[in-house]
Design a protein around this motif. Structure first.
Motif, PDB file in Angstrom:
ATOM      1  N   MET A   1      39.925  44.066  20.833  1.00  0.00           N
ATOM      2  CA  MET A   1      40.039  42.735  21.388  1.00  0.00           C
ATOM      3  C   MET A   1      38.714  42.006  21.229  1.00  0.00           C
ATOM      4  SD  MET A   1      42.077  42.927  24.938  1.00  0.00           S
ATOM      5  CE  MET A   1      43.515  43.918  25.059  1.00  0.00           C
ATOM      6  N   THR A   2      38.806  40.729  21.154  1.00  0.00           N
ATOM      7  CA  THR A   2      37.574  39.964  21.053  1.00  0.00           C
ATOM      8  C   THR A   2      36.929  39.833  22.427  1.00  0.00           C
ATOM      9  OG1 THR A   2      38.596  37.826  21.452  1.00  0.00           O
ATOM     10  CG2 THR A   2      38.544  38.597  19.169  1.00  0.00           C
ATOM     11  N   THR A   3      35.666  39.522  22.442  1.00  0.00           N
ATOM     12  CA  THR A   3      34.932  39.359  23.690  1.00  0.00           C
ATOM     13  C   THR A   3      35.547  38.260  24.552  1.00  0.00           C
ATOM     14  OG1 THR A   3      32.909  40.081  22.594  1.00  0.00           O
ATOM     15  CG2 THR A   3      32.659  38.881  24.660  1.00  0.00           C
ATOM     16  N   ILE A   4      35.937  37.162  23.934  1.00  0.00           N
ATOM     17  CA  ILE A   4      36.507  36.048  24.697  1.00  0.00           C
ATOM     18  C   ILE A   4      37.824  36.456  25.347  1.00  0.00           C
ATOM     19  CG2 ILE A   4      37.520  33.749  24.496  1.00  0.00           C
ATOM     20  CD1 ILE A   4      35.323  33.109  22.471  1.00  0.00           C
ATOM     21  N   LEU A   5      38.652  37.178  24.627  1.00  0.00           N
ATOM     22  CA  LEU A   5      39.925  37.620  25.191  1.00  0.00           C
ATOM     23  C   LEU A   5      39.681  38.559  26.368  1.00  0.00           C
ATOM     24  CD1 LEU A   5      42.957  37.647  25.179  1.00  0.00           C
ATOM     25  CD2 LEU A   5      42.899  39.385  23.409  1.00  0.00           C
ATOM     26  N   LEU A   6      38.765  39.485  26.221  1.00  0.00           N
ATOM     27  CA  LEU A   6      38.435  40.386  27.326  1.00  0.00           C
ATOM     28  C   LEU A   6      37.896  39.615  28.523  1.00  0.00           C
ATOM     29  CD1 LEU A   6      36.790  43.359  25.428  1.00  0.00           C
ATOM     30  CD2 LEU A   6      38.967  43.367  26.638  1.00  0.00           C
ATOM     31  N   LEU A   7      37.095  38.616  28.249  1.00  0.00           N
ATOM     32  CA  LEU A   7      36.546  37.784  29.309  1.00  0.00           C
ATOM     33  C   LEU A   7      37.662  37.039  30.043  1.00  0.00           C
ATOM     34  CD1 LEU A   7      34.055  36.665  30.738  1.00  0.00           C
ATOM     35  CD2 LEU A   7      33.910  34.949  28.940  1.00  0.00           C
ATOM     36  N   LEU A   8      38.600  36.475  29.307  1.00  0.00           N
ATOM     37  CA  LEU A   8      39.709  35.754  29.924  1.00  0.00           C
ATOM     38  C   LEU A   8      40.582  36.677  30.769  1.00  0.00           C
ATOM     39  CD1 LEU A   8      40.775  33.381  27.021  1.00  0.00           C
ATOM     40  CD2 LEU A   8      39.616  32.764  29.146  1.00  0.00           C
ATOM     41  N   ILE A   9      40.843  37.856  30.272  1.00  0.00           N
ATOM     42  CA  ILE A   9      41.627  38.826  31.041  1.00  0.00           C
ATOM     43  C   ILE A   9      40.882  39.200  32.316  1.00  0.00           C
ATOM     44  CG2 ILE A   9      42.496  41.201  31.057  1.00  0.00           C
ATOM     45  CD1 ILE A   9      43.057  40.782  28.016  1.00  0.00           C
ATOM     46  N   SER A  10      39.586  39.421  32.196  1.00  0.00           N
ATOM     47  CA  SER A  10      38.774  39.774  33.362  1.00  0.00           C
ATOM     48  C   SER A  10      38.762  38.659  34.389  1.00  0.00           C
ATOM     49  CB  SER A  10      37.337  40.094  32.936  1.00  0.00           C
ATOM     50  OG  SER A  10      37.324  41.191  32.075  1.00  0.00           O
ATOM     51  N   LEU A  11      38.578  37.427  33.930  1.00  0.00           N
ATOM     52  CA  LEU A  11      38.546  36.300  34.853  1.00  0.00           C
ATOM     53  C   LEU A  11      39.889  36.101  35.534  1.00  0.00           C
ATOM     54  CD1 LEU A  11      36.377  33.730  32.910  1.00  0.00           C
ATOM     55  CD2 LEU A  11      35.751  35.062  34.924  1.00  0.00           C
ATOM     56  N   SER A  12      40.959  36.319  34.809  1.00  0.00           N
ATOM     57  CA  SER A  12      42.290  36.207  35.396  1.00  0.00           C
ATOM     58  C   SER A  12      42.448  37.213  36.536  1.00  0.00           C
ATOM     59  CB  SER A  12      43.346  36.434  34.324  1.00  0.00           C
ATOM     60  OG  SER A  12      44.624  36.447  34.889  1.00  0.00           O
ATOM     61  N   PHE A  13      42.009  38.422  36.289  1.00  0.00           N
ATOM     62  CA  PHE A  13      42.084  39.466  37.312  1.00  0.00           C
ATOM     63  C   PHE A  13      41.205  39.114  38.509  1.00  0.00           C
ATOM     64  CE2 PHE A  13      40.523  43.469  39.150  1.00  0.00           C
ATOM     65  CZ  PHE A  13      41.715  43.982  39.586  1.00  0.00           C
ATOM     66  N   ILE A  14      39.994  38.670  38.241  1.00  0.00           N
ATOM     67  CA  ILE A  14      39.046  38.346  39.310  1.00  0.00           C
ATOM     68  C   ILE A  14      39.573  37.217  40.183  1.00  0.00           C
ATOM     69  CG2 ILE A  14      36.755  37.388  39.781  1.00  0.00           C
ATOM     70  CD1 ILE A  14      35.853  38.977  37.221  1.00  0.00           C
ATOM     71  N   THR A  15      40.144  36.195  39.574  1.00  0.00           N
ATOM     72  CA  THR A  15      40.634  35.077  40.373  1.00  0.00           C
ATOM     73  C   THR A  15      41.821  35.481  41.241  1.00  0.00           C
ATOM     74  OG1 THR A  15      41.939  34.250  38.503  1.00  0.00           O
ATOM     75  CG2 THR A  15      39.769  33.274  38.842  1.00  0.00           C
ATOM     76  N   ARG A  16      42.579  36.480  40.813  1.00  0.00           N
ATOM     77  CA  ARG A  16      43.670  36.989  41.657  1.00  0.00           C
ATOM     78  C   ARG A  16      43.128  37.851  42.791  1.00  0.00           C
ATOM     79  NH1 ARG A  16      46.349  38.402  36.633  1.00  0.00           N
ATOM     80  NH2 ARG A  16      45.705  40.510  37.098  1.00  0.00           N
ATOM     81  N   GLU A  17      41.945  38.391  42.605  1.00  0.00           N
ATOM     82  CA  GLU A  17      41.333  39.310  43.571  1.00  0.00           C
ATOM     83  C   GLU A  17      40.156  38.647  44.290  1.00  0.00           C
ATOM     84  OE1 GLU A  17      42.337  42.437  44.330  1.00  0.00           O
ATOM     85  OE2 GLU A  17      44.016  42.218  42.971  1.00  0.00           O
ATOM     86  N   GLN A  18      40.320  37.398  44.700  1.00  0.00           N
ATOM     87  CA  GLN A  18      39.208  36.659  45.296  1.00  0.00           C
ATOM     88  C   GLN A  18      38.760  37.202  46.647  1.00  0.00           C
ATOM     89  OE1 GLN A  18      39.650  32.444  45.269  1.00  0.00           O
ATOM     90  NE2 GLN A  18      39.770  32.352  43.064  1.00  0.00           N
ATOM     91  N   ASN A  19      39.501  38.102  47.223  1.00  0.00           N
ATOM     92  CA  ASN A  19      39.087  38.715  48.481  1.00  0.00           C
ATOM     93  C   ASN A  19      38.314  40.007  48.260  1.00  0.00           C
ATOM     94  OD1 ASN A  19      40.279  36.705  50.064  1.00  0.00           O
ATOM     95  ND2 ASN A  19      42.257  37.705  49.928  1.00  0.00           N
ATOM     96  N   ASN A  20      37.981  40.297  47.012  1.00  0.00           N
ATOM     97  CA  ASN A  20      37.256  41.513  46.679  1.00  0.00           C
ATOM     98  C   ASN A  20      35.815  41.146  46.327  1.00  0.00           C
ATOM     99  OD1 ASN A  20      36.138  43.765  45.360  1.00  0.00           O
ATOM    100  ND2 ASN A  20      38.143  44.452  44.684  1.00  0.00           N
TER     101      ASN A  20
END
Length: 51
Positions: free
Chosen positions: A1-20
């Motif tokens: 995967m490209t760095t940008i795709l990994l970054l987008l996946i990570s940010l998507s996860f992080i925004t769903r986990e804003q209480n973490n």
């Protein structure tokens, strides 16, 4: 995967986990993010730590 795709996946996860605060702290450390984003995640992490 490209760095940008990994970054987008990570940010998507992080925004769903804003209480973490650990994930928010990790997001705030990502140099690939614009400074304003890192600041936002750092502030969210601090807010969670204060709860």
């Amino acid at each position: 995967m490209t760095t940008i795709l990994l970054l987008l996946i990570s940010l998507s996860f992080i925004t769903r986990e804003q209480n973490n605060p650990e994930l928010l702290h990790q997001a705030a450390q990502l140099e690939a993010l614009p400074e304003s984003w890192r600041d936002y995640f750092q502030e969210q992490s601090r807010r969670q730590d204060m709860k």
